[in-house]
Motif scaffolding. Structure first.
Motif, short mmCIF file in Angstrom:
data_model
loop_
_atom_site.label_atom_id
_atom_site.label_comp_id
_atom_site.label_asym_id
_atom_site.label_seq_id
_atom_site.Cartn_x
_atom_site.Cartn_y
_atom_site.Cartn_z
N GLU A 69 1.00 -1.15 -0.47
CA GLU A 69 -0.27 -0.05 0.60
C GLU A 69 0.83 1.41 0.25
N ASN A 70 0.36 2.61 -0.98
CA ASN A 70 1.51 3.49 -1.05
C ASN A 70 0.06 4.53 0.11
N ILE A 71 1.49 5.36 0.75
CA ILE A 71 0.92 6.88 0.96
C ILE A 71 0.17 7.63 0.27
N LEU A 72 -0.60 7.84 0.19
CA LEU A 72 -1.01 9.08 -0.74
C LEU A 72 -0.90 10.52 -0.22
N LEU A 73 -0.81 11.56 -1.36
CA LEU A 73 -0.32 12.36 -0.68
C LEU A 73 -1.41 13.67 -0.65
N VAL A 74 -2.18 14.27 -0.54
CA VAL A 74 -3.59 15.40 -0.41
C VAL A 74 -3.23 16.67 -0.06
N ASN A 75 -2.73 17.27 -1.08
CA ASN A 75 -2.45 19.20 -0.83
C ASN A 75 -3.93 19.89 -0.98
N ALA A 76 -3.82 20.97 -0.15
CA ALA A 76 -4.41 21.48 0.31
C ALA A 76 -5.29 21.64 -1.03
N LYS A 77 -5.33 22.23 -2.36
CA LYS A 77 -5.68 22.08 -4.21
C LYS A 77 -6.73 20.02 -3.89
N ALA A 78 -5.56 19.38 -3.12
CA ALA A 78 -6.44 18.45 -4.33
C ALA A 78 -7.31 17.86 -2.91
N ALA A 79 -7.71 18.62 -1.84
CA ALA A 79 -8.81 18.23 -0.69
C ALA A 79 -9.87 18.76 -1.02
N ALA A 80 -10.04 20.02 -2.13
CA ALA A 80 -10.62 20.67 -2.20
C ALA A 80 -12.33 19.58 -3.54
N GLY A 81 -11.25 18.94 -3.77
CA GLY A 81 -12.27 18.00 -4.97
C GLY A 81 -12.00 16.18 -3.65
N TYR A 82 -10.98 16.10 -2.93
CA TYR A 82 -10.91 15.10 -2.50
C TYR A 82 -12.84 14.67 -1.85
N PRO A 83 -13.45 15.21 -1.58
CA PRO A 83 -15.14 14.53 -0.57
C PRO A 83 -15.62 14.22 -1.30
N GLN A 84 -15.60 14.68 -2.68
CA GLN A 84 -16.64 14.16 -4.24
C GLN A 84 -16.16 13.26 -4.82
N ASN A 85 -14.78 12.81 -4.86
CA ASN A 85 -14.64 11.66 -5.38
C ASN A 85 -13.91 10.16 -4.61
N ILE A 86 -14.79 10.76 -3.53
CA ILE A 86 -13.78 10.31 -2.57
C ILE A 86 -14.07 7.91 -2.39
N GLN A 87 -15.11 8.28 -3.56
CA GLN A 87 -15.15 6.53 -4.47
C GLN A 87 -14.54 6.09 -5.36
N ASP A 88 -13.98 7.41 -6.14
CA ASP A 88 -13.36 7.09 -7.60
C ASP A 88 -12.20 7.25 -8.20
#
Length: 251
Positions: free
Chosen positions: A92-111
């Motif tokens: 398993e990788n450690i994925l990195l979620v920066n501030a810009k990506a965090a804005a779209g994270y909730p909407q794409n959480i299962q994509d």
């Protein structure tokens, strides 16, 4: 190609339910049959993973080989990671979620396809084995003095509310935002209290239904550590940190 564990477990679910490949495809909203998935030619989409959870209570982490718990109680709120990422060696990788990506994270959480844009990383330390970890960039000053804006935290996914400790920090993925807070369960209710360290920010309550994932903060990424002695592990760790700096664009 989809990894071998996902293929095996997806096929196992279909056979246990007694569906043909065409019948299972129709049930899950997949065009034609599930043959391409079971042959590793097509990846599972977030929609299919969500349907497996909704219809048959299949635990997404079990599906990806990250949990031994096959079924979830869908009447309870699940806060576990919805998607995990593995490298070519199926670690398993450690994925990195920066501030810009965090804005779209909730909407794409299962994509699952959305996660491919995120930098992936591995730390050669035992503390980051046998669990799902993710890196999140801190936005804002609500957790000062412990966490500064643009700091990074490494956080471990948790599976249920029993793991919540009011003295720890958490990354909480809401339906419309990603925040870093302390969290307290409110007895006798389905609500929790989110608490900032910065006294300028008042605590506030939210419903557990508004929470999609919870990650326990375990450490903070710090750059610029100097040392005069380097053994093999330390050299490997130093190189890993340099690679991470490059991925994050840190000079």
């Amino acid at each position: 190609m989809e990894n071998a564990i996902v293929i095996k477990r997806f096929t196992e679910v279909r056979r246990d339910l007694g569906f043909t490949q065409a019948e299972f495809a129709e049930t899950l909203g997949i065009p034609s049959t599930t043959a391409d998935i079971e042959r590793g030619r097509t990846r599972l989409t977030g929609k299919v993973v969500a349907e497996l959870l909704r219809l048959y209570r299949i635990n997404p982490l079990w599906l990806y080989g990250e949990s031994n718990k096959r079924f979830l109680d869908t009447d309870a709120v699940s806060v576990m990671p919805k998607v995990v990422s593995v490298d070519s060696a199926e670690k398993e990788n450690i994925l990195l979620v920066n501030a810009k990506a965090a804005a779209g994270y909730p909407q794409n959480i299962q994509d699952t396809s959305w996660y491919r844009q995120l930098p992936a990383f591995d730390l050669p330390l035992p503390q980051f084995r046998n669990a799902s970890y993710r890196g999140f960039q801190v936005e804002g000053d609500s957790m000062l003095p412990n966490l500064k804006p643009e700091d990074w935290v490494l956080a471990r996914g948790i599976e249920n509310w029993d793991d919540i400790n009011p003295n720890r920090f958490y990354v909480i993925v809401l339906k419309d935002a990603v925040v870093v807070k302390k969290m307290e369960k409110i007895p006798g209710s389905d609500r929790v209290r989110l608490i900032s360290l910065n006294a300028s920010y008042a605590p506030y309550e939210i419903s557990t239904e508004d929470i999609q994932e919870v990650w326990l903060v375990s450490s903070k990424i710090t750059f610029g550590i100097e040392t005069t002695t380097e053994n093999g592990l330390l050299r490997e760790l130093k190189q890993s940190m340099e690679d991470l700096k490059e991925k994050l664009g840190v000079s």
